[in-house]
Design an enzyme around this catalytic site. Structure first.
Site, PDB file in Angstrom:
ATOM      1  N   HIS A 283      -2.222  15.722  -2.048  1.00  0.00           N
ATOM      2  CA  HIS A 283      -2.273  14.312  -1.786  1.00  0.00           C
ATOM      3  C   HIS A 283      -2.341  14.272  -0.329  1.00  0.00           C
ATOM      4  CE1 HIS A 283      -1.746  12.341  -5.830  1.00  0.00           C
ATOM      5  NE2 HIS A 283      -1.626  13.407  -6.100  1.00  0.00           N
TER       6      HIS A 283
ATOM      7  N   GLU B 295       2.153  16.500  -0.248  1.00  0.00           N
ATOM      8  CA  GLU B 295       1.973  15.424   0.587  1.00  0.00           C
ATOM      9  C   GLU B 295       1.462  16.037   1.959  1.00  0.00           C
ATOM     10  OE1 GLU B 295       1.070  12.176  -0.403  1.00  0.00           O
ATOM     11  OE2 GLU B 295       2.326  12.069  -2.332  1.00  0.00           O
TER      12      GLU B 295
ATOM     13  N   HIS C 213      -5.876  10.317  -6.056  1.00  0.00           N
ATOM     14  CA  HIS C 213      -6.123   9.095  -5.223  1.00  0.00           C
ATOM     15  C   HIS C 213      -7.457   9.512  -4.557  1.00  0.00           C
ATOM     16  CE1 HIS C 213      -1.927   8.669  -5.603  1.00  0.00           C
ATOM     17  NE2 HIS C 213      -2.316   7.845  -6.758  1.00  0.00           N
TER      18      HIS C 213
ATOM     19  N   GLU D 189      -7.767   9.897  -0.594  1.00  0.00           N
ATOM     20  CA  GLU D 189      -7.018  10.708   0.075  1.00  0.00           C
ATOM     21  C   GLU D 189      -8.165  12.131   0.312  1.00  0.00           C
ATOM     22  OE1 GLU D 189      -2.902   9.245  -1.966  1.00  0.00           O
ATOM     23  OE2 GLU D 189      -3.639  11.341  -2.328  1.00  0.00           O
TER      24      GLU D 189
HETATM   25 ZN   LIG Z   1      -1.841  10.651  -3.660  1.00  0.00          ZN
END
Ligand SMILES: [Zn+2]
Length: 325
Positions: free
Chosen positions: A147, A210, A52, A55
């Site tokens: 992420h 995350e 992504h 990020e």
């Molecule tokens: Zn992500």
């Protein structure tokens, strides 16, 4: 080697491989850099970020690791592939351009139009598979996909483990505990993420991390990421993992998936509710014409709630806490 600058300027380096300190490095394509130690090693490791594009903190962590390897400040005792996943989205500072790449792996790209991100997901699969196949099965394989979450989270840092039939790798789990990760979430179905692919096809011990909130490049307070940064570096230098200082990791399993089926779909949550918001037994979680989701127990949690998905797609994961270690 300024790994990020080459992406931001859309430039290929003049030299595509070389010998440096005690390793050989090779530029395998945009955002793809491999390192092989001259001496024997026991692990092949993939660190990826920027699947992504917005990020940025994990991207900055990997770029700093790359610089320190080249500067000789970080000894490299494993074979390593660094991946910056979605260069076009990184350049534009957006999550994705056409479609979310982390829904395209493990064969799912066939369900998407053949656009640049679809092709990039396929390229990543090929390069990572070749990287792991290069070594024999006695070399353990690891993949950490980094992420940051879109919304706030009751647990600042958490890890998602792909569904797999094999036993979860103990060193991987210990590294997450040592990195002071607050929660572990075990998937119970095969997914379409990058780590689902590397777990199933490359036989890697894989995890999606995350690590806090997404911010523009250069605006991250990287001191928030010190714990994970030091563990990633220890994995590369093959140093001993420190013991955990925080309270034990919360462990969740995915109980079910909330699917948005109808246009009148609603979640019983405020728009800015954090990840891991809880529901008590009997409470409404989601409503829509074709049927409601109700909490079957106390302390049911929701992860990645999102009402803005197309009908037929996932609008959230329902979690149940299973144990604390
Ligand atoms: Zn992500």
């Amino acid at each position: 080697m300024d790994f990020l600058a080459h992406i931001l300027l859309e430039k290929t380096p003049q030299t595509l491989q070389g010998q440096c300190h005690s390793f050989h490095w090779q530029w395998l394509g945009e955002g793809l850099l491999s390192f092989t130690p001259n001496t024997s090693y026991k692990k092949s490791v993939v660190f990826s970020a920027g699947i992504h594009g917005n990020e940025t903190a994990p991207i900055e962590l990997l770029v700093q690791i790359c610089q320190d390897i080249f500067a000789g400040l970080l000894p490299l005792n494993v074979r390593l592939l660094l991946v910056l996943g979605n260069p076009r989205a990184i350049r534009q500072g957006v999550r994705y351009i056409e479609n979310d790449m982390n829904r395209m792996f493990y064969g799912k790209h066939l369900q998407y139009e053949n656009l640049a991100e679809t092709q990039r997901a396929q390229e990543l699969e090929v390069v990572v598979k070749q990287f792991f196949e290069h070594t024999d099965v006695s070399i353990s394989r690891y993949h950490y996909d980094l992420h940051t979450a879109i919304r706030r989270s009751l647990f600042q840092t958490f890890a998602l483990l792909p569904y797999q039939k094999k036993i979860y790798d103990q060193i991987l789990i210990e590294s997450l505990a040592a990195a002071e990760i607050e929660a572990l979430v075990y998937h119970r179905e095969v997914g379409s993420t990058f780590t689902s692919f590397t777990s199933a096809i490359c036989d890697a011990a894989s995890v999606t991390l995350e690590l806090g909130a997404a911010k523009p490049l250069g605006q991250n307070d990287l001191t928030q990421f010190t714990d994970i940064d030091s563990i990633l570096r220890l994995l590369l230098s093959a140093g001993a993992l420190p013991s955990r200082k925080k309270s034990p990791v919360h462990i969740f399993k995915v109980k079910s998936t909330i699917i948005k089926r109808d246009d009148d779909f609603r979640l019983n949550l405020s728009a800015d509710a954090p990840n891991f918001s809880s529901f008590q037994q009997g409470e409404l979680i989601a409503s829509q014409r074709s049927g409601n989701d109700i909490a079957e127990k106390n302390q049911i949690r929701i992860l990645f709630p999102n009402i803005h998905v197309k009908n037929g797609l996932r609008a959230g994961l329902i979690l149940e806490e299973v144990e604390r270690k």
